[in-house]
Design a protein around this motif. Structure first.
Motif, short mmCIF file in Angstrom:
data_model
loop_
_atom_site.label_atom_id
_atom_site.label_comp_id
_atom_site.label_asym_id
_atom_site.label_seq_id
_atom_site.Cartn_x
_atom_site.Cartn_y
_atom_site.Cartn_z
N LEU A 76 0.82 -1.21 0.00
CA LEU A 76 0.00 0.00 0.00
C LEU A 76 0.85 1.26 0.00
O LEU A 76 0.51 2.24 -0.67
N VAL A 77 1.94 1.24 0.74
CA VAL A 77 2.84 2.40 0.71
C VAL A 77 3.41 2.60 -0.69
O VAL A 77 3.44 3.72 -1.22
N GLY A 78 3.85 1.50 -1.32
CA GLY A 78 4.36 1.59 -2.68
C GLY A 78 3.30 2.06 -3.66
O GLY A 78 3.57 2.89 -4.54
N ASN A 79 2.09 1.56 -3.50
CA ASN A 79 1.00 1.99 -4.38
C ASN A 79 0.67 3.46 -4.17
O ASN A 79 0.34 4.17 -5.13
N GLY A 80 0.77 3.92 -2.93
CA GLY A 80 0.52 5.33 -2.65
C GLY A 80 1.50 6.22 -3.39
O GLY A 80 1.12 7.27 -3.93
N LEU A 81 2.76 5.82 -3.43
CA LEU A 81 3.75 6.59 -4.17
C LEU A 81 3.45 6.58 -5.66
O LEU A 81 3.62 7.60 -6.35
N THR A 82 3.01 5.44 -6.18
CA THR A 82 2.64 5.35 -7.59
C THR A 82 1.46 6.26 -7.90
O THR A 82 1.45 6.95 -8.93
N MET A 83 0.46 6.28 -7.02
CA MET A 83 -0.70 7.15 -7.22
C MET A 83 -0.29 8.61 -7.24
O MET A 83 -0.78 9.40 -8.07
N LEU A 84 0.60 9.01 -6.35
CA LEU A 84 1.05 10.40 -6.32
C LEU A 84 1.78 10.77 -7.61
O LEU A 84 1.61 11.87 -8.14
N ARG A 85 2.57 9.82 -8.12
CA ARG A 85 3.33 10.09 -9.33
C ARG A 85 2.45 10.17 -10.56
O ARG A 85 2.64 11.02 -11.43
N LYS A 86 1.43 9.30 -10.63
CA LYS A 86 0.62 9.23 -11.85
C LYS A 86 -0.67 10.04 -11.80
O LYS A 86 -1.17 10.46 -12.85
N GLU A 87 -1.22 10.25 -10.60
CA GLU A 87 -2.53 10.88 -10.50
C GLU A 87 -2.53 12.22 -9.77
O GLU A 87 -3.55 12.91 -9.75
N GLY A 88 -1.42 12.58 -9.12
CA GLY A 88 -1.39 13.85 -8.41
C GLY A 88 -1.70 13.70 -6.93
O GLY A 88 -1.96 12.61 -6.42
N ARG A 89 -1.69 14.83 -6.20
CA ARG A 89 -1.79 14.81 -4.75
C ARG A 89 -3.19 15.13 -4.22
O ARG A 89 -3.34 15.85 -3.24
N SER A 90 -4.20 14.62 -4.82
CA SER A 90 -5.54 14.81 -4.30
C SER A 90 -5.73 13.91 -3.08
O SER A 90 -5.06 12.88 -2.95
N PRO A 91 -6.65 14.26 -2.15
CA PRO A 91 -6.87 13.43 -0.95
C PRO A 91 -7.18 11.97 -1.27
O PRO A 91 -6.69 11.06 -0.60
N GLY A 92 -7.98 11.74 -2.32
CA GLY A 92 -8.33 10.37 -2.67
C GLY A 92 -7.13 9.55 -3.09
O GLY A 92 -7.06 8.34 -2.84
N TYR A 297 -2.88 -0.07 -10.95
CA TYR A 297 -2.33 0.83 -9.94
C TYR A 297 -3.42 1.68 -9.29
O TYR A 297 -3.28 2.15 -8.16
N PHE A 298 -4.52 1.89 -10.00
CA PHE A 298 -5.60 2.75 -9.51
C PHE A 298 -6.55 2.00 -8.57
O PHE A 298 -7.20 2.60 -7.71
N TRP A 299 -6.58 0.67 -8.70
CA TRP A 299 -7.57 -0.14 -7.99
C TRP A 299 -7.47 -0.08 -6.47
O TRP A 299 -8.50 0.05 -5.79
N PRO A 300 -6.27 -0.18 -5.84
CA PRO A 300 -6.22 -0.20 -4.37
C PRO A 300 -6.82 1.06 -3.74
O PRO A 300 -7.65 0.96 -2.83
N SER A 301 -6.39 2.24 -4.19
CA SER A 301 -6.92 3.48 -3.61
C SER A 301 -8.42 3.59 -3.84
O SER A 301 -9.18 4.01 -2.95
N ALA A 302 -8.85 3.23 -5.04
CA ALA A 302 -10.28 3.31 -5.36
C ALA A 302 -11.09 2.36 -4.49
O ALA A 302 -12.18 2.71 -4.01
N THR A 303 -10.57 1.16 -4.24
CA THR A 303 -11.27 0.19 -3.41
C THR A 303 -11.35 0.66 -1.96
O THR A 303 -12.39 0.52 -1.30
N ILE A 304 -10.27 1.23 -1.45
CA ILE A 304 -10.28 1.76 -0.09
C ILE A 304 -11.30 2.89 0.02
O ILE A 304 -12.05 2.99 1.00
N ARG A 305 -11.36 3.74 -1.00
CA ARG A 305 -12.33 4.83 -1.01
C ARG A 305 -13.76 4.28 -0.97
O ARG A 305 -14.62 4.83 -0.26
N GLU A 306 -14.01 3.21 -1.70
CA GLU A 306 -15.34 2.60 -1.69
C GLU A 306 -15.67 2.05 -0.30
O GLU A 306 -16.80 2.20 0.19
N PHE A 307 -14.69 1.41 0.33
CA PHE A 307 -14.93 0.88 1.67
C PHE A 307 -15.21 1.99 2.67
O PHE A 307 -16.11 1.86 3.51
#
Length: 336
Positions: A76-92, A297-307
């Motif tokens: 999850l930490v690694g995926n978080g870094l990927t999300m920041l790099r590819k999608e930007g620093r939004s809260p989600g 790469y988008f699925w983990p954050s999106a799934t956590i948001r849904e939960f």
């Protein structure tokens, strides 16, 4: 064998719930309770097993989950870094990284319990954190496992409508890849229906116009479908909705006006399918929800948001249970 009675009860209850309506979150919890009670039942039988099987049971119940927690935190930490790099620093986009850091924070708190202090208040605090974290983690695993199973459901029988939920536009007018994935899935279902000899269902695209959009999402979605070969006569717009609830509510009204006995399939992305199914049940929509593919790469954050959204929708029950767990932690800490 008495130890396995709770497992059998939870499993039968789970099967009954799925048969009644697959779209209930209760089914997810019952699935989790089935697995949990089975684990406890196996532990009660360890002394009757050969040495190698006993080791296997202990590993499955204790070692594998412990290692999985550490691996999950790192992922999850690694995926978080990927999300920041590819999608930007939004809260989600910070969710997966924050969840990974939270896992390591709780582990550090537990490991440091014997070194930081031994006051009753501190012990109560640790027990409270562990119990509440365990409760939330249990619900999340239930959600994850059942969402995976729900996503394996395939369309069976004839359908009258394929409802495609909107998800925002690029530049206020262009269909993004996330939404295109849903539209492709909708087209595929329509074509599968005609190939099996059924009447072609209507593609009902649902999405209103946001403040930063030049046209309603439904209009952009219809244009995309027609450009991809859809028959314009079999595409219909619902262009007033701004949320998933409104998507389904307004679409239901349009379908009921056309056919009071309609059957539909709702299409969204895979991470959103189970929560959309729960919303569809609440709104009285007759039909299942299926999910289209999403970038890995988008699925983990999106799934956590849904939960988080599901957890918040049931906030009263969750708040009461968390408060009871904290009270239990205080009692345990006082007697430590």
């Amino acid at each position: 064998m008495i130890a396995f009675v709770p497992t059998a009860v939870f499993f039968l209850w789970f099967c009954w719930g799925v048969r009644q309506d697959r779209r209930q979150f209760r089914n997810a919890v019952l699935l989790g309770l089935t697995v949990l009670s089975l684990s406890f039942a196996l532990l009660t039988q360890v002394d009757r097993l050969p040495g190698s099987l006993a080791v296997l049971v202990y590993s499955l119940v204790f070692l594998v989950p412990a290692l999985a927690v550490v691996v999950l935190g790192g992922f999850l930490v690694g995926n978080g870094l990927t999300m920041l790099r590819k999608e930007g620093r939004s809260p989600g986009n910070l969710l997966s990284g924050l969840a990974g850091l939270a896992i390591f924070a709780v582990l550090a708190l537990v490991v440091s319990a014997d070194y930081v202090g031994s006051s009753r208040a501190y012990q109560s605090f640790i027990v409270a954190v562990v119990l509440v974290t365990g409760y939330v983690a249990f619900l999340f695993l239930c959600f994850l496992a059942y969402a995976f199973l729900y996503g394996r459901i395939r369309v069976r029988g004839d359908v009258d409508f394929v409802v495609v939920l909107g998800s925002g536009l690029i530049g206020g007018e262009r269909v993004p890849p996330l939404l295109a994935s849903r539209l492709r899935a909708g087209l595929r279902i329509q074509r599968q229906q005609t190939e099996r000899g059924a009447d072609a269902p209507v593609l009902l695209v649902s999405g209103g116009q946001g403040p930063d959009e030049k046209l309603p999402e439904a209009e952009a979605m219809e244009r995309w479908l027609v450009a991809e070969g859809a028959d314009p006569a079999l595409v219909r717009q619902e262009s007033r909705s701004c949320t998933t609830t409104e998507n389904l509510r307004f679409s239901r009204r349009l379908m009921e006006e056309a056919d009071a006995r309609y059957v539909c399939v709702v299409v969204t992305n895979n991470f959103h399918a189970f929560r959309a199914a729960m919303t569809a049940r609440r709104e009285g929509v007759r039909g299942q929800v299926i999910g289209s593919p999403t970038a890995a790469y988008f699925w983990p954050s999106a799934t956590i948001r849904e939960f988080v959204a599901v957890f918040w929708e049931n906030r009263l029950v969750n708040a009461v249970l968390c408060a009871l767990l904290v009270a239990l932690a205080v009692v345990v800490g006082m007697r430590w």
